[in-house]
Design a protein around this motif. Structure first.
Motif, PDB file in Angstrom:
ATOM      1  N   PHE A 259       1.124   2.284  -0.507  1.00  6.13           N
ATOM      2  CA  PHE A 259       0.194   3.013   0.347  1.00  6.13           C
ATOM      3  C   PHE A 259      -0.952   2.097   0.793  1.00  6.13           C
ATOM      4  O   PHE A 259      -1.305   2.039   1.978  1.00  6.13           O
ATOM      5  CB  PHE A 259      -0.346   4.227  -0.412  1.00  6.13           C
ATOM      6  CG  PHE A 259      -1.368   5.041   0.335  1.00  6.13           C
ATOM      7  CD1 PHE A 259      -1.010   5.766   1.465  1.00  6.13           C
ATOM      8  CD2 PHE A 259      -2.688   5.096  -0.102  1.00  6.13           C
ATOM      9  CE1 PHE A 259      -1.953   6.525   2.163  1.00  6.13           C
ATOM     10  CE2 PHE A 259      -3.635   5.858   0.574  1.00  6.13           C
ATOM     11  CZ  PHE A 259      -3.266   6.570   1.711  1.00  6.13           C
ATOM     12  N   ALA A 260      -1.532   1.360  -0.163  1.00  3.50           N
ATOM     13  CA  ALA A 260      -2.643   0.460   0.150  1.00  3.50           C
ATOM     14  C   ALA A 260      -2.198  -0.686   1.051  1.00  3.50           C
ATOM     15  O   ALA A 260      -2.913  -1.072   1.983  1.00  3.50           O
ATOM     16  CB  ALA A 260      -3.250  -0.090  -1.148  1.00  3.50           C
ATOM     17  N   LEU A 261      -1.016  -1.228   0.790  1.00  2.00           N
ATOM     18  CA  LEU A 261      -0.480  -2.303   1.629  1.00  2.00           C
ATOM     19  C   LEU A 261      -0.211  -1.795   3.040  1.00  2.00           C
ATOM     20  O   LEU A 261      -0.338  -2.540   4.018  1.00  2.00           O
ATOM     21  CB  LEU A 261       0.803  -2.872   1.015  1.00  2.00           C
ATOM     22  CG  LEU A 261       0.612  -3.704  -0.263  1.00  2.00           C
ATOM     23  CD1 LEU A 261       1.948  -3.952  -0.945  1.00  2.00           C
ATOM     24  CD2 LEU A 261      -0.078  -5.034   0.063  1.00  2.00           C
ATOM     25  N   GLY A 262       0.167  -0.514   3.154  1.00  2.00           N
ATOM     26  CA  GLY A 262       0.354   0.092   4.464  1.00  2.00           C
ATOM     27  C   GLY A 262      -0.959   0.240   5.215  1.00  2.00           C
ATOM     28  O   GLY A 262      -1.029   0.011   6.432  1.00  2.00           O
ATOM     29  N   ILE A 263      -2.013   0.631   4.495  1.00  2.00           N
ATOM     30  CA  ILE A 263      -3.337   0.738   5.113  1.00  2.00           C
ATOM     31  C   ILE A 263      -3.788  -0.620   5.642  1.00  2.00           C
ATOM     32  O   ILE A 263      -4.222  -0.759   6.795  1.00  2.00           O
ATOM     33  CB  ILE A 263      -4.377   1.275   4.104  1.00  2.00           C
ATOM     34  CG1 ILE A 263      -4.068   2.724   3.725  1.00  2.00           C
ATOM     35  CG2 ILE A 263      -5.794   1.163   4.686  1.00  2.00           C
ATOM     36  CD1 ILE A 263      -4.966   3.282   2.628  1.00  2.00           C
ATOM     37  N   LEU A 264      -3.689  -1.637   4.795  1.00  2.00           N
ATOM     38  CA  LEU A 264      -4.119  -2.983   5.179  1.00  2.00           C
ATOM     39  C   LEU A 264      -3.328  -3.501   6.372  1.00  2.00           C
ATOM     40  O   LEU A 264      -3.878  -4.134   7.280  1.00  2.00           O
ATOM     41  CB  LEU A 264      -3.972  -3.933   3.993  1.00  2.00           C
ATOM     42  CG  LEU A 264      -4.964  -3.713   2.839  1.00  2.00           C
ATOM     43  CD1 LEU A 264      -4.493  -4.429   1.590  1.00  2.00           C
ATOM     44  CD2 LEU A 264      -6.352  -4.193   3.255  1.00  2.00           C
ATOM     45  N   CYS A 265      -2.031  -3.225   6.372  1.00  2.00           N
ATOM     46  CA  CYS A 265      -1.173  -3.678   7.467  1.00  2.00           C
ATOM     47  C   CYS A 265      -1.631  -3.097   8.794  1.00  2.00           C
ATOM     48  O   CYS A 265      -1.880  -3.828   9.757  1.00  2.00           O
ATOM     49  CB  CYS A 265       0.284  -3.283   7.196  1.00  2.00           C
ATOM     50  SG  CYS A 265       1.340  -3.425   8.651  1.00  2.00           S
TER      51      CYS A 265
END
Length: 293
Positions: free
Chosen positions: A165-171
């Motif tokens: 989820f966090a990696l998706g936000i950053l992306c």
């Protein structure tokens, strides 16, 4: 608008962004699906490029960071194609939330647009997967290309839900910032150039993009399921090592949390944050657009 047509101020970029969002609300379902399929294919092609560029880098003694940078720069081709050729990409289409914020569309209409783009992206990714599989690209470099694809896909399944989820936000923070940068100019070369470093950052660092994963993880699943024994012999790895490459794992461990993160990163952190800073204060004062700047 200001007199300088070569470069727009942040306030002027906000106006361009609102035009961009409004434009997405006026397309037919068929157009959205077609442009979505184009974008899904473009992003998949970018990951083919990434896989090729990063294959064999460890064996060649290339530093990990430099290999990732090269792959990230290669992957930027995907967003360049989307921006210049006009594809509809889910991760940037979430910026249509600006039209919702301006009360141009309903909540259901906004989600409908997102859903159609998402389906179109998936169809484009599946078309490219079919072509890449038929071409036998996984056998390139004595199977090392396919092995690299397998390792990339498998790595994407090993995040926790919160990590994905966090990696998706950053992306999508970076993807939508890249798109936002294109609102600073009407020049096609400038628009293309603006996207390169934000995309290279998100890809090289390993942030998660749901549309890229629609191609990349199914590619790993396909190689694992259909590659002949000669492939596994050539790469010196047992197929059972990639047993976790399944459709269920793809959806639950990656696609769902990454998609949710992409929505937050793009729609909220880029779209709505800019709207609150550069648009809402002027709307509250009832100023016409021409007096915003």
């Amino acid at each position: 608008m200001g007199n300088n047509t070569d470069f727009f101020t942040p306030h002027e970029m906000m106006v361009e962004a609102e035009k961009y969002a409004s434009g997405k609300t006026k397309k037919s379902t068929g157009t959205i699906l077609g442009l979505g399929a184009m974008a899904g294919l473009f992003i998949g092609l970018a990951f083919v490029f990434y896989t090729t560029v990063t294959t064999g880098s460890s064996a060649a003694g290339v530093a990990w960071g430099m290999s990732k940078l090269a792959g990230g720069l290669a992957f930027s081709l995907g967003l360049i194609l989307v921006v210049i050729c006009g594809g509809e990409l889910f991760t940037s289409s979430v910026l249509s939330i600006l039209a919702w914020a301006n009360k141009e569309i309903s909540t259901s209409k906004m989600f409908g647009i997102w859903g159609k783009v998402y389906i179109g992206n998936f169809l484009g990714a599946m078309l490219l997967l079919l072509l890449v599989s038929a071409a036998g690209l996984y056998e390139t470099g004595h199977g090392q290309w396919g092995l690299n694809a397998l390792n990339i896909a498998q790595h994407k399944l090993h995040h926790t839900f919160i990590q994905a989820f966090a990696l998706g936000i950053l992306c999508n923070l970076l993807v939508c910032l890249a798109v936002w940068l294109t609102f600073s100019s009407h020049n096609a070369f400038t628009k293309a150039f603006m996207t390169i470093l934000p995309v290279a950052l998100f890809v090289s660092t390993g942030f998660e993009h749901c549309v890229a994963n629609m191609f990349m993880i199914p590619l790993g699943i396909t190689i694992h399921a259909f590659a002949p024994e000669t492939f596994w012999t050539a790469v010196g790895v047992d197929a059972s090592h990639y047993a976790d490459l399944t459709v269920a794992n793809f959806i639950v461990k990656n696609l769902i949390p990454v998609t949710l993160g992409n929505i937050v990163g793009g729609a909220i952190l880029v779209g709505m944050s800019n709207w609150f800073v550069f648009s809402l204060p002027y709307k509250d004062k009832g100023q016409p657009e021409s007096q915003k700047h």
